[in-house]
Design an enzyme around this catalytic site. Structure first.
Site, mmCIF file in Angstrom:
data_model
loop_
_atom_site.group_PDB
_atom_site.id
_atom_site.type_symbol
_atom_site.label_atom_id
_atom_site.label_comp_id
_atom_site.label_asym_id
_atom_site.label_seq_id
_atom_site.Cartn_x
_atom_site.Cartn_y
_atom_site.Cartn_z
ATOM 1 C CG HIS A 282 20.404 -36.677 42.696
ATOM 2 N ND1 HIS A 282 19.382 -36.919 41.806
ATOM 3 C CD2 HIS A 282 21.516 -37.230 42.165
ATOM 4 C CE1 HIS A 282 19.864 -37.597 40.785
ATOM 5 N NE2 HIS A 282 21.147 -37.798 40.960
ATOM 6 C CD GLU B 146 29.928 -38.250 42.113
ATOM 7 O OE1 GLU B 146 30.486 -39.326 42.414
ATOM 8 O OE2 GLU B 146 29.949 -37.777 40.969
HETATM 9 N N1 ACO Z 1 25.032 -27.818 49.151
HETATM 10 C C1 ACO Z 1 24.404 -26.668 49.466
HETATM 11 N N2 ACO Z 1 23.304 -26.246 48.831
HETATM 12 C C2 ACO Z 1 22.804 -26.996 47.865
HETATM 13 C C3 ACO Z 1 23.392 -28.221 47.508
HETATM 14 C C4 ACO Z 1 24.542 -28.626 48.191
HETATM 15 N N3 ACO Z 1 25.170 -29.759 47.897
HETATM 16 N N4 ACO Z 1 22.677 -28.762 46.499
HETATM 17 C C5 ACO Z 1 21.673 -27.905 46.237
HETATM 18 N N5 ACO Z 1 21.757 -26.851 47.054
HETATM 19 C C6 ACO Z 1 20.860 -25.703 47.131
HETATM 20 C C7 ACO Z 1 21.213 -24.645 46.082
HETATM 21 O O1 ACO Z 1 22.175 -23.750 46.539
HETATM 22 C C8 ACO Z 1 19.862 -24.005 45.897
HETATM 23 O O2 ACO Z 1 19.626 -23.142 46.985
HETATM 24 P P1 ACO Z 1 18.796 -21.787 46.800
HETATM 25 O O3 ACO Z 1 17.397 -22.205 46.442
HETATM 26 O O4 ACO Z 1 18.898 -21.143 48.148
HETATM 27 O O5 ACO Z 1 19.455 -21.022 45.694
HETATM 28 C C9 ACO Z 1 18.884 -25.153 46.013
HETATM 29 O O6 ACO Z 1 19.554 -26.146 46.796
HETATM 30 C C10 ACO Z 1 18.533 -25.758 44.677
HETATM 31 O O7 ACO Z 1 19.681 -25.853 43.878
HETATM 32 P P2 ACO Z 1 19.625 -26.393 42.370
HETATM 33 O O8 ACO Z 1 20.967 -26.249 41.758
HETATM 34 O O9 ACO Z 1 18.471 -25.807 41.628
HETATM 35 O O10 ACO Z 1 19.237 -27.878 42.657
HETATM 36 P P3 ACO Z 1 19.455 -29.089 41.720
HETATM 37 O O11 ACO Z 1 18.391 -30.024 41.996
HETATM 38 O O12 ACO Z 1 19.644 -28.685 40.313
HETATM 39 O O13 ACO Z 1 20.872 -29.619 42.275
HETATM 40 C C11 ACO Z 1 22.918 -30.730 42.188
HETATM 41 C C12 ACO Z 1 21.402 -30.834 41.980
HETATM 42 C C13 ACO Z 1 23.514 -29.928 41.015
HETATM 43 C C14 ACO Z 1 23.517 -32.120 42.206
HETATM 44 C C15 ACO Z 1 23.203 -30.008 43.528
HETATM 45 O O14 ACO Z 1 22.566 -30.681 44.594
HETATM 46 C C16 ACO Z 1 24.679 -29.828 43.816
HETATM 47 O O15 ACO Z 1 25.282 -28.876 43.305
HETATM 48 N N6 ACO Z 1 25.304 -30.738 44.638
HETATM 49 C C17 ACO Z 1 26.707 -30.647 44.948
HETATM 50 C C18 ACO Z 1 27.532 -31.258 43.820
HETATM 51 C C19 ACO Z 1 27.406 -32.786 43.785
HETATM 52 O O16 ACO Z 1 27.462 -33.472 44.795
HETATM 53 N N7 ACO Z 1 27.260 -33.295 42.548
HETATM 54 C C20 ACO Z 1 27.115 -34.735 42.300
HETATM 55 C C21 ACO Z 1 25.661 -35.062 42.005
HETATM 56 S S1 ACO Z 1 25.405 -36.760 41.736
HETATM 57 C C22 ACO Z 1 25.922 -37.014 40.159
HETATM 58 O O17 ACO Z 1 25.789 -36.212 39.314
HETATM 59 C C23 ACO Z 1 26.510 -38.284 39.826
#
Ligand code: ACO
Length: 367
Positions: free
Chosen positions: A253, A307
């Site tokens: 998140h 989620e």
């Molecule tokens: N699985 C694996 N790796 C992840 C995940 C995940 N669920 N979430 C973040 N990361 C990693 C990214 O790959 C990235 O790694 P890196 O630094 O090696 O490149 C690092 O964490 C940071 O990623 P960002 O996209 O910059 O982090 P952000 O804070 O923007 O992410 C997000 C938030 C988009 C929700 C992300 O955690 C994600 O994609 N989760 C999976 C999708 C999901 O569950 N979405 C629902 C969110 S809740 C909602 O919106 C209601």
């Protein structure tokens, strides 16, 4: 001084930028708390949808705003929304969320029904009609006397709904009703800030919600559980996925650095609803996923988000996973409308600046 990659990344996601003042909700990412108009999530999770709307809309609408007033007005608005469906034919090539986007965008700005009521009503009515038409069934007319959550489920199923199921769906809709300046709510506020109108802002918000990183995640959570299949396969499957650079849906998140408090509320709802096997398997996957993420993504604290258990609640209610994003919208439209009304009441047009990094013109730019 040149920026580090981490600074550029943080800036491009507007991570710590305050883009609006709001009285509506606050996400405390360090403590794992969600505050809605002064109440902790745990306190409001038992509200009806109408009571949540009364809480969110209070002070922003010019009609009476008690739970009962909203129940009556929303019931009427559902009937009006259903009438707009008319003979509109479903478009087979569209996904369910694309079809919801299409139907909402047909609502006229000239509609005399207050647009916040119409948007909330129509999102539920259209979502139900879309599910039924995909099954080859005729859409069912709303029953204005029922509460919004119960009527929504009845319109999907075509039969009366047990108290336990109505309450479970209501707990879900209320839990996801508002959540600070998430991507879809921010989108709604940007559109509202141009005075484009509430209905346009809701359509834009839905477009932002549709993405797999935001509201598109719960269907894929079930796909992941199905693909894993057995306890023995959990760790190998997760390791492979993470090694391939995949994101685990239902984890991570932008704001929470600890467990999303909504996950706990929905885990309880899911456990009350369904037989133990699926929940126990999901809990195992959750626990192993957190271990695997700690290894593969050691530089980042990734926890369970809303989620993961959303998927289990909606599955237990018998809703098809293809409609999960739309059901999320049925809940979140409460927050969108409140933020739009707040933005319209007090906000200036949102118009940030970008930093130009393209080629220099012949005549150099002023420093
Ligand atoms: N699985 C694996 N790796 C992840 C995940 C995940 N669920 N979430 C973040 N990361 C990693 C990214 O790959 C990235 O790694 P890196 O630094 O090696 O490149 C690092 O964490 C940071 O990623 P960002 O996209 O910059 O982090 P952000 O804070 O923007 O992410 C997000 C938030 C988009 C929700 C992300 O955690 C994600 O994609 N989760 C999976 C999708 C999901 O569950 N979405 C629902 C969110 S809740 C909602 O919106 C209601």
């Amino acid at each position: 001084m040149s920026q580090t990659n981490a600074e550029v990344r943080t800036q491009s996601g507007l991570d710590n930028v305050i883009a609006a003042e709001t009285v509506l909700s606050h996400v405390d990412g360090a403590a794992g708390r969600l505050i809605v108009r002064g109440f902790d999530l745990e306190e409001v999770a038992g509200y009806s949808v109408e009571a949540m709307l009364a809480l969110l809309w209070d002070g922003f609408v010019d009609h009476a705003c008690t739970e009962q007033d909203i129940r009556v007005a929303l019931g009427k608005a559902r009937v009006e929304a259903f009438a707009t469906l008319g003979k509109i034919q479903p478009v087979a090539a569209l996904s369910e969320v694309e079809e919801l986007r299409l139907l909402l965008s047909r609502l006229p700005d000239a509609s005399p029904t207050p647009h916040h009521l119409l948007a909330v009503a129509a999102t539920a009515v259209f979502t139900a009609a879309i599910v039924r038409r995909r099954r080859g069934e005729t859409p069912i007319a709303p029953d204005a006397k029922l509460g919004h959550a119960e009527d929504f489920l009845r319109m999907i199923r075509g039969t009366s709904v047990s108290k336990a199921h109505a309450r479970a769906l209501e707990a879900y809709l209320v839990t996801v009703a508002d959540h600070g300046l998430n991507a879809s709510t921010f989108t709604a506020r940007v559109i509202a800030s141009t005075r484009a109108g509430l209905l346009s802002a809701v359509v834009g918000a839905l477009c932002a919600l549709k993405g797999p990183l935001h509201g598109g995640a719960p269907g894929p959570v079930l796909d992941m559980l199905d693909a894993i299949g057995s306890e023995a396969n959990i760790r190998p499957w997760l390791d492979d996925a993470l090694a391939d650079g995949e994101r685990l849906m239902g984890f991570g998140h932008r704001v929470y650095r600890v467990r999303d408090p909504r996950a706990d509320v929905l885990k309880r709802v899911a456990s009350d609803l369904r037989e133990g096997g699926r929940i126990r398997f999901a809990e195992k996957v959750e626990a192993v996923a957190l271990e695997a993420l700690a290894v593969h993504k050691a530089n980042r604290k990734l926890e369970t988000n809303v989620e993961f258990y959303t998927a289990l609640v909606l599955e237990a209610l018998g809703l098809p996973r293809t409609t999960f994003t739309n059901v999320f919208a049925v809940g979140r439209v409460a927050g969108w409308t409140a933020h739009i009304l707040e933005q319209e009441q007090s906000g200036r047009m949102i118009r940030p600046q970008s930093r130009y990094v393209g080629p220099s013109p012949k005549q150099p730019l002023a420093a």
